[in-house]
Design a protein around this motif. Structure first.
Motif, PDB file in Angstrom:
ATOM      1  N   ASN A 203     111.257 -96.652  32.626  1.00  0.00           N
ATOM      2  CA  ASN A 203     110.809 -97.683  31.686  1.00  0.00           C
ATOM      3  C   ASN A 203     109.302 -97.557  31.437  1.00  0.00           C
ATOM      4  OD1 ASN A 203     110.999 -99.906  30.022  1.00  0.00           O
ATOM      5  ND2 ASN A 203     110.835-101.391  31.676  1.00  0.00           N
ATOM      6  N   LYS A 204     108.835 -98.223  30.394  1.00  0.00           N
ATOM      7  CA  LYS A 204     107.414 -98.253  29.994  1.00  0.00           C
ATOM      8  C   LYS A 204     106.916 -96.862  29.598  1.00  0.00           C
ATOM      9  CE  LYS A 204     106.499-102.078  33.178  1.00  0.00           C
ATOM     10  NZ  LYS A 204     105.639-102.597  34.267  1.00  0.00           N
ATOM     11  N   VAL A 205     107.725 -96.136  28.847  1.00  0.00           N
ATOM     12  CA  VAL A 205     107.318 -94.799  28.417  1.00  0.00           C
ATOM     13  C   VAL A 205     106.263 -94.845  27.321  1.00  0.00           C
ATOM     14  CG1 VAL A 205     109.506 -93.731  29.048  1.00  0.00           C
ATOM     15  CG2 VAL A 205     109.249 -94.719  26.789  1.00  0.00           C
ATOM     16  N   ASP A 206     105.991 -96.033  26.766  1.00  0.00           N
ATOM     17  CA  ASP A 206     104.947 -96.133  25.744  1.00  0.00           C
ATOM     18  C   ASP A 206     103.545 -96.153  26.338  1.00  0.00           C
ATOM     19  OD1 ASP A 206     105.701 -98.610  26.889  1.00  0.00           O
ATOM     20  OD2 ASP A 206     104.577 -99.675  25.334  1.00  0.00           O
ATOM     21  N   THR A 213     106.500 -87.984  30.049  1.00  0.00           N
ATOM     22  CA  THR A 213     107.865 -88.521  30.125  1.00  0.00           C
ATOM     23  C   THR A 213     108.898 -87.406  30.095  1.00  0.00           C
ATOM     24  OG1 THR A 213     107.072 -90.477  28.934  1.00  0.00           O
ATOM     25  CG2 THR A 213     109.449 -90.161  29.084  1.00  0.00           C
ATOM     26  N   HIS A 230     112.125 -97.932  26.624  1.00  0.00           N
ATOM     27  CA  HIS A 230     111.001 -98.827  26.311  1.00  0.00           C
ATOM     28  C   HIS A 230     111.597-100.193  26.016  1.00  0.00           C
ATOM     29  CE1 HIS A 230     107.643-100.836  24.586  1.00  0.00           C
ATOM     30  NE2 HIS A 230     108.030-100.672  23.334  1.00  0.00           N
ATOM     31  N   SER A 232     111.894-103.649  24.697  1.00  0.00           N
ATOM     32  CA  SER A 232     111.333-104.493  23.642  1.00  0.00           C
ATOM     33  C   SER A 232     112.490-105.048  22.822  1.00  0.00           C
ATOM     34  CB  SER A 232     110.370-103.705  22.750  1.00  0.00           C
ATOM     35  OG  SER A 232     109.943-104.493  21.665  1.00  0.00           O
ATOM     36  N   THR A 277     116.548-106.585  26.357  1.00  0.00           N
ATOM     37  CA  THR A 277     116.606-105.606  25.265  1.00  0.00           C
ATOM     38  C   THR A 277     118.044-105.275  24.901  1.00  0.00           C
ATOM     39  OG1 THR A 277     114.506-104.669  26.016  1.00  0.00           O
ATOM     40  CG2 THR A 277     115.852-103.311  24.551  1.00  0.00           C
ATOM     41  N   ILE A 461     107.967 -92.345  19.931  1.00  0.00           N
ATOM     42  CA  ILE A 461     107.368 -93.464  20.660  1.00  0.00           C
ATOM     43  C   ILE A 461     105.869 -93.484  20.400  1.00  0.00           C
ATOM     44  CG2 ILE A 461     107.127 -94.554  22.908  1.00  0.00           C
ATOM     45  CD1 ILE A 461     109.410 -92.889  23.885  1.00  0.00           C
ATOM     46  N   CYS A 463     102.277 -94.196  21.443  1.00  0.00           N
ATOM     47  CA  CYS A 463     101.596 -94.464  22.708  1.00  0.00           C
ATOM     48  C   CYS A 463     100.580 -95.589  22.520  1.00  0.00           C
ATOM     49  CB  CYS A 463     100.913 -93.203  23.232  1.00  0.00           C
ATOM     50  SG  CYS A 463     100.235 -93.378  24.894  1.00  0.00           S
TER      51      CYS A 463
END
Length: 541
Positions: A203-206, A213, A230, A232, A277, A461, A463
């Motif tokens: 998770n939180k690949v942004d 990643t 991600h 959201s 999500t 994605i 960043c």
């Protein structure tokens, strides 16, 4: 009515004479006999399917899965006859070993006790942990706080046991900034022994560059099915891949009425956000602070898929400064409950590059510091966090830095292991996608199609952070926000005059009939009063 009487003797005769039935155990029970070779082949085949995390054993409830556990328990037992023969232990000629006694009388016991007392040093008792292992003294004199025991209590682990027992598939949610640091390897081994299906969700690949990643997913795919995500509600990534994988589990586990998916992992990695999500609405209470989820929650995703939200768990670790510092930087501990938050800023300065800190806190480009205390002093004076006497409030500035670290506002990531073939990444993705279609047609693999989808869409994605050329590794620079017109190269060296320039005041909207005001401050005059500025501007007084 009858012409003659019934023949009772003929009625008592049997139609068939008594015969001998062949003796067979199948007539007296529901057991079956199988050859030893076939039994061994069955055990080996099932063991391969159970140990492989990318395969699913169909109709496991109808198979004798206890055969695998029986062999494990028998192999783990101690063979007494191999240690000592039967005749020496159980027969009439058995031999009993004499007990080892240090002394034969009371005086000998007193002498042995006095010798042990002379060689005893009282200071060493405090340097032994709960496992009996000697630990070195901390030169800083670090004293553990009670807050570091959060996530290790019996109640939290009891909630985890409930989720593990009730789940068919367990999803380990990891932080993309530090995937290996947010893994619980001991729990993964135990779940593999219990024949549970494990999926890793990064998770939180942004918050990290795309190549980080991609490389972490290829590294973790060697052990378990891994997907990028991600969380959201409005703009998610990896949601379709995860749903497709869960639907595959639901289709393969047809013998179960419902398939339950449990979300486990460290605190503050986004377990509740992943569930929100998937549901496209807020069904679980989520916050960017650890410990928001107190008990497990049961959420229905579809008619056959159910989700379980688990509180964050923390594996037991040593009670020293390094372990406590790792917990703080992993987001396990809330920064406002730390007694001395400034002790953990030194590790932040070691992990984060200096230009990123200058960019985040809008410090001049020529700002330098030698230690964490000097950095916090500069930051406290910059933000106006002062104590009595005009000195900088170091603890408050340290908490602000830890808040930004835990909420992903400071650019940082753990470098993945280096791979020799770096330039062949697109070709590997194409091969992976081709193998995914073949494996999906054969029904062997589970997460290769979903992993291929997540790998192919990683470039989509955006960043959040602006990394330098060394961290981007040749990737394109993200487009700047509308609020900031400066380029990323200029963002590392910002002018002091631009930083100290006062912000423009927003004009307030006029109330009432909506007529435009002639005053410069944008506020309409009250009825019965005179706007002198308008009069002076009109008549030139």
């Amino acid at each position: 009515m009858y012409n003659k009487k019934p023949d009772r003797q003929r009625m008592k005769e049997q139609s068939l004479k008594p015969v001998r039935i062949q003796p067979d155990r199948r007539w007296f029970g529901n057991t079956r006999v199988i050859a030893q070779e076939k039994m061994q082949a069955f055990r080996e085949t099932i063991a391969k399917g159970v140990e492989d995390p990318f395969s699913v054993v169909l109709k496991s409830s109808k198979l004798p899965m206890s055969l695998l556990r029986d062999t494990e328990s028998k192999a783990s037992r101690m063979d007494l006859l191999s240690v000592s023969p039967y005749q020496e232990v159980f027969s009439k000629k058995r031999q009993q070993k004499r007990a080892k006694i240090a002394a034969s009388d009371l005086e000998g016991f007193l002498e042995a006790a006095e010798k042990k007392a002379e060689g005893y040093v009282g200071d060493k008792s405090s340097l032994v942990d709960a496992f009996g292992v000697e630990k070195s003294e901390d030169p800083a004199g670090h004293a553990g706080e009670e807050i570091f025991n959060k996530g290790t209590s019996r109640r939290i682990w009891g909630e985890l046991y409930k989720v593990v027992d009730a789940s068919d598939v367990l999803v380990f949610v990891l932080d993309a900034r530090d995937p290996m640091g947010t893994r619980c390897v001991q729990l993964e081994r135990e779940l593999r022994r219990r024949q549970k299906h494990v999926v890793l969700l990064v998770n939180k690949v942004d918050l990290v560059p795309t190549w980080v990643t991609r490389r972490w997913i290829s590294e973790l795919m060697k052990e378990f099915p891994t997907l990028a995500f991600h969380a959201s509600i409005t703009n998610p990534f990896g949601k379709n891949s995860l749903l497709n994988l869960l639907r595959q589990f639901a289709n393969l586990l047809k013998d179960k009425k419902h398939v339950t998916v449990g979300m486990v992992g460290y605190p503050n990695v986004g377990k509740s956000s992943v569930i929100n999500t998937l549901k496209r609405k807020k069904v679980c209470k989520a916050a960017p602070v650890p410990g928001e989820t107190k008990v497990w929650q049961y959420i229905a995703l579809t008619r056959k898929l159910y989700l379980l939200d688990c509180p964050g768990i923390v594996p037991p670790s040593a009670s020293d400064f390094d372990a406590d510092c790792a917990k703080v930087l992993k987001g396990v501990v809330r920064a406002e409950r730390l007694k001395t938050p400034s002790d953990y800023i030194h590790e932040v300065l070691l992990r984060v590059k200096k230009p990123y800190l200058l960019q985040r806190y809008r410090l001049p480009a020529d700002t330098t510091w030698n230690d964490s205390e000097e950095f916090l002093t500069i930051l406290g004076k910059k933000m106006g966090k002062l104590v009595k006497g005009g000195d900088a409030d170091i603890d408050t500035a340290a908490r602000i830095v830890l808040y930004d670290w835990q909420r992903g506002r400071i650019p940082y990531f753990t470098a993945p292991p280096e791979i020799q073939e770096e330039k062949e990444t697109p070709e590997k993705d194409a091969r992976l996608a081709e193998g995914a279609s073949e494996a999906a047609a054969e029904g062997e693999d589970l997460s290769i199609p979903s992993a291929a989808q997540s790998l192919n869409g990683l470039s989509e994605i955006p960043c959040v952070h602006v990394f330098d050329e060394e961290d981007r590794r040749g990737e394109a620079t993200p487009a700047p926000d509308k609020a900031s017109s400066s380029t990323p190269s200029q963002s590392f060296a910002v002018n002091d005059e631009e930083q100290e320039a006062p912000k423009k005041k927003r004009r307030r909207k006029t109330r009432g009939n909506g007529r435009p005001s002639t005053r410069s401050d944008g506020v309409a005059p009250e009825p019965g009063t005179l706007d002198w500025k308008a009069v002076v501007a009109e008549f030139g007084i």
